[in-house]
Design an enzyme around this catalytic site. Structure first.
Site, PDB file in Angstrom:
ATOM      1  N   HIS A  44      -2.214  -1.360   2.858  1.00  0.00           N
ATOM      2  CA  HIS A  44      -0.954  -1.350   2.373  1.00  0.00           C
ATOM      3  C   HIS A  44       0.001  -1.925   3.511  1.00  0.00           C
ATOM      4  O   HIS A  44       1.210  -2.523   3.167  1.00  0.00           O
ATOM      5  CB  HIS A  44      -0.134   0.213   2.061  1.00  0.00           C
ATOM      6  N   LYS A  86      13.956  -8.007  -3.136  1.00  0.00           N
ATOM      7  CA  LYS A  86      12.663  -7.697  -2.962  1.00  0.00           C
ATOM      8  C   LYS A  86      12.208  -6.725  -4.050  1.00  0.00           C
ATOM      9  O   LYS A  86      12.788  -5.906  -4.453  1.00  0.00           O
ATOM     10  CB  LYS A  86      12.300  -7.122  -1.467  1.00  0.00           C
ATOM     11  N   HIS A  90       5.196   1.505  -5.948  1.00  0.00           N
ATOM     12  CA  HIS A  90       5.274   3.127  -5.421  1.00  0.00           C
ATOM     13  C   HIS A  90       4.249   3.723  -6.548  1.00  0.00           C
ATOM     14  O   HIS A  90       4.693   4.551  -7.099  1.00  0.00           O
ATOM     15  CB  HIS A  90       6.613   3.846  -5.423  1.00  0.00           C
ATOM     16  N   HIS A  92       0.672   4.849  -6.265  1.00  0.00           N
ATOM     17  CA  HIS A  92      -0.128   6.220  -6.187  1.00  0.00           C
ATOM     18  C   HIS A  92       1.223   7.390  -6.199  1.00  0.00           C
ATOM     19  O   HIS A  92       0.429   8.402  -6.866  1.00  0.00           O
ATOM     20  CB  HIS A  92      -0.893   6.059  -4.948  1.00  0.00           C
ATOM     21  N   GLU A 307       6.240  10.144   6.685  1.00  0.00           N
ATOM     22  CA  GLU A 307       7.174   9.280   5.861  1.00  0.00           C
ATOM     23  C   GLU A 307       8.174   9.795   5.270  1.00  0.00           C
ATOM     24  O   GLU A 307       8.497   9.645   4.162  1.00  0.00           O
ATOM     25  CB  GLU A 307       6.227   8.501   4.745  1.00  0.00           C
ATOM     26  N   GLN A 309      11.897  10.301   4.194  1.00  0.00           N
ATOM     27  CA  GLN A 309      12.847   9.361   3.607  1.00  0.00           C
ATOM     28  C   GLN A 309      14.253   9.100   4.328  1.00  0.00           C
ATOM     29  O   GLN A 309      14.590  10.201   5.302  1.00  0.00           O
ATOM     30  CB  GLN A 309      13.111   9.543   2.299  1.00  0.00           C
ATOM     31  N   SER A 529      -0.285  -4.476  -3.866  1.00  0.00           N
ATOM     32  CA  SER A 529      -1.022  -2.985  -4.047  1.00  0.00           C
ATOM     33  C   SER A 529      -2.186  -3.068  -4.671  1.00  0.00           C
ATOM     34  O   SER A 529      -2.431  -3.370  -5.778  1.00  0.00           O
ATOM     35  CB  SER A 529       0.154  -2.289  -5.096  1.00  0.00           C
TER      36      SER A 529
END
Length: 729
Positions: A44, A86, A90, A92, A307, A309, A529
């Protein structure tokens, strides 16, 4: 904690990759360092299986300000304005926890855009679900749609377009691709390249928690039976905090305090700090004890891999800390000086006054693995010999009903009605058309944006499918009167370790590259991905392409709804009757084999540019590209939108009317022109060697085909609008 090969493999690293790490460091990494390597070297973040092929894509053009390699691509739309855009996956997380997975996908892509100084002005999405009969599909669709709407609506950014499809290949792995466009002045674009020594490194936004740890690694793995256990790796989003972060960042960006800025997306503090240092050829020193945490006793490993946010990393000019802190205090956000830039070219981490990690930055970035994986070339399938007598016996009305009400053609109103598509007051073409269109505030300019994919074509023949999906976005932009400028791509595939899947990827990328080069429509950003599969079953190859174009005068924008009784209808582009891999073949004939329609790039460019010329001369009243479902499907949608009827009479061709109406030959558009302009229009088409068919005229009501088949507008509407609403109810 002592690290060994077994622990490295549990982190998603391969045995030889672990050995390479030990060799580069000249020692065994500790657990924090191993976590950092596992995050930076996964598929990733490192693009280790795709980099070698992505380098072949055309990325430069007259209008390109920034191509791939930054948070997002940037294009020039004149008058000192630029668009930053861009698309990202997302997938998974959205399968594991659909609401939060989709919501944080939208939040993440918006941060990619505003970290470059741009205010987000539009969102789009490309979402793909399993068969409607699959027991999980309905709940996944509901959760994803609520997540996309919940985040975008709260942020006050309109969702103006998108695409939804259903296919059994997504039963075990749905796709959620989010796209954002932002507006920025060309002299106020911000980049992520660190510069200067002993410059303060600032953490801003939300506090760090344990959500999302190993999120990037999880996105680089296939699913198995233990999927539910991966829920802790799905991040939790808070759009209201992100709105505060957006406003605080843009306020700070109005001055001259920022040297570099990077959002904490996949791999969190790890990737943001390392990417900034790598681009600036510098080192970074961070004291993890100073990172604002919302949970107690977080370890350096957890802080680096979280991660959570709504967080950003900023490198400031010296002496600007107090000014910046005042801004973030005003917006009620955390602000902490956590480190500084150095000349060591290392990432050095401290915690409780002890050094807990020291890694040369180049070992994480430049020395990350790059694989030239084995791949299998696809053969173009043989054409299917369809039984002409059976085709002639089909009733057009019944066939049209089945096509219009099929899951992949039916109206997606149930979805986009849940998105706020008019907030900010500049949306001038809503979802449901060929492209979303947003006026540039206070000007006569508008930008058009669209997103598309065609997994069926790419599965049948990846090279052709890759070309086709680029051309589809090109046609969608031209259909609203926009001059196409550039694309972003989200390349969704199965495991790159399987030769068939890798072959699909390589040839799709080749097709995308060929089409972009010929159409002068470069790739400025994107995302790969891989590992979209459960156990050994992968998805169909699904490259999603987001296209952006410019309308210099928004009053010349074209919509697809039929306008005036008596106006003439033309089909631009030649219809050969290609029904292999068409929706008609799958839904009506239950035939899944054969080649996709051929893509003629000369015709695509010539037909599109000629149509833009006609639009510029004000000859075109309405337009719609011909794609899934063929000519009759496109015309039916134009009738529904305009509440007008059409009298159709197909030209005498070698092909029968079923093939003419339902074929999916490429490079075609339906256009409406007035009777008085018809001569001028056909003259321009002839001069430019563009094939066209005059096939009918607009009437007050009913779709009448060859004087024998009649379908009322109400019938068309019921065929097209009922399926999804009934399914979701």
């Amino acid at each position: 904690m002592l690290v060994n090969e077994k622990i490295a493999i549990e982190h998603g690293l391969k045995s030889d990759e672990y050995k390479k790490i030990c060799k580069l460091l000249k020692r065994t990494p500790n657990i924090t360092e191993l976590g950092i390597f596992s995050a930076m070297w996964n598929e990733h973040c490192s693009y280790k299986s795709s980099r070698i092929h992505l380098k072949k894509l055309p990325t430069k053009g007259k209008k390109v300000i920034q191509g791939p390699g930054e948070n997002a691509g940037v294009i020039d739309i004149e008058d000192s304005d630029a668009i930053v855009f861009k698309i990202e996956s997302h997938n998974h997380p959205s399968f594991i926890e659909p609401y939060q997975g989709a919501a944080t996908g939208v939040g993440g892509i918006m941060r990619d855009v505003f970290t470059m100084g741009a205010r987000p002005i539009a969102n789009l999405n490309s979402i793909h679900f399993g068969s409607p009969q699959n027991k999980k599909t309905k709940n996944l669709l509901r959760g994803v749609v609520h997540g996309i709407g919940g985040y975008g609506n709260c942020m006050g950014v309109p969702t103006v377009g998108g695409q939804t499809s259903f296919d059994s290949s997504y039963n075990g792995n749905i796709l959620v691709n989010a796209m954002t466009l932002g507006l920025v002045k060309k002299n106020k674009i911000f980049y992520s390249k660190a510069a200067g020594l002993n410059k303060p490194v600032i953490y801003v936004g939300s506090k760090t928690g344990r959500d999302g740890i190993h999120g990037a690694s999880m996105a680089s793995a296939s699913f198995d039976d233990k999927i539910e256990e991966k829920k802790p790796t799905v991040q939790v989003g808070d759009p209201f905090t992100e709105k505060l972060l957006l406003e605080a960042c843009l306020e700070l960006m109005a001055g001259d305090s920022i040297i570099a800025i990077q959002d904490m997306g996949a791999a969190g503090l790890t990737s943001s700090s390392i990417e900034m240092a790598s681009k600036g050829n510098l080192g970074i020193e961070i004291d993890l004890s100073k990172v604002p945490c919302r949970e107690s006793n977080m370890t350096p490993y957890e802080i680096m891999l979280s991660e959570s946010q709504e967080r950003m990393l900023i490198i400031l000019e010296n002496g600007k800390e107090d000014l910046a802190k005042k801004i973030f205090d005003k917006w009620n956000l955390d602000f902490a000086v956590i480190g500084k830039t150095t000349n060591t070219k290392n990432i050095e981490l401290f915690f409780d006054q002890k050094q807990v990690a020291k890694i040369p930055v180049n070992t994480l970035v430049e020395n990350s693995p790059m694989y030239d994986r084995k791949w299998k070339k696809s053969k173009l399938p043989k054409k299917i010999k369809h039984d002409r007598s059976k085709l002639k016996n089909l009733k057009i009305k019944e066939t049209l009903k089945k096509i219009l009400s099929s899951p992949n053609i039916c109206s997606k109103e149930w979805i986009w009605e849940q998105y706020d598509h008019t907030v900010m007051g500049d949306t001038i073409q809503k979802p449901g058309g060929d492209s979303g269109v947003i006026r540039i505030h206070g000007t006569d300019k508008a930008v058009a944006a669209t997103v598309d994919s065609s997994a069926t074509y790419c599965w049948a023949h990846p090279l052709t499918g890759g070309k086709q999906v680029v051309c589809e976005t090109w046609r969608n932009l031209i259909s609203v009167g926009a001059k196409p400028i550039a694309i972003t791509n989200c390349l969704n595939f199965g495991s790159p370790e399987k030769e068939e899947n890798m072959g699909e990827f390589v040839e799709c990328v080749q097709g995308i590259g060929e089409a972009c080069k010929y159409l002068e429509y470069p790739v400025v950003s994107g995302n790969v991905s891989f590992y979209n599969q459960t156990k050994e079953i992968g998805i169909k190859p699904t490259p999603a392409i987001g296209g952006v174009g410019l309308i210099k005068d928004y009053k010349k924008m074209i919509t697809m709804n039929f306008k005036g009784t008596g106006n003439q209808i033309l089909v631009i582009g030649k219809t050969e009757g290609h029904i292999d891999q068409s929706l008609f073949a799958r839904v009506i004939l239950n035939e899944k084999n054969g080649p996709p329609p051929e893509v003629n790039l000369f015709n695509e460019k010539n037909n599109g540019e000629t149509l833009l010329n006609l639009i510029d001369k004000n000859y075109v009243k309405s337009a719609h590209d011909v794609s899934l479902g063929g000519i009759i499907t496109a015309i039916s949608k134009m009738c529904i939108k305009g509440n007008k009827g059409v009298e159709l009479k197909i030209p005498k061709f070698l092909i029968n009317e079923i093939e003419y109406f339902f074929a999916e030959d490429q490079g075609r558009y339906i256009i409406e022109v007035s009777l008085e302009d018809l001569k001028n229009v056909t003259k321009i088409l002839d001069k430019n060697s563009v094939h066209y068919d005059e096939i009918g005229k607009i009437i007050d009501k009913d779709l009448i085909i060859n004087q024998k088949t009649k379908v009322t507008i109400d019938e068309l509407k019921s065929y097209n609008t009922n399926w999804l609403k009934e399914y979701m109810n």
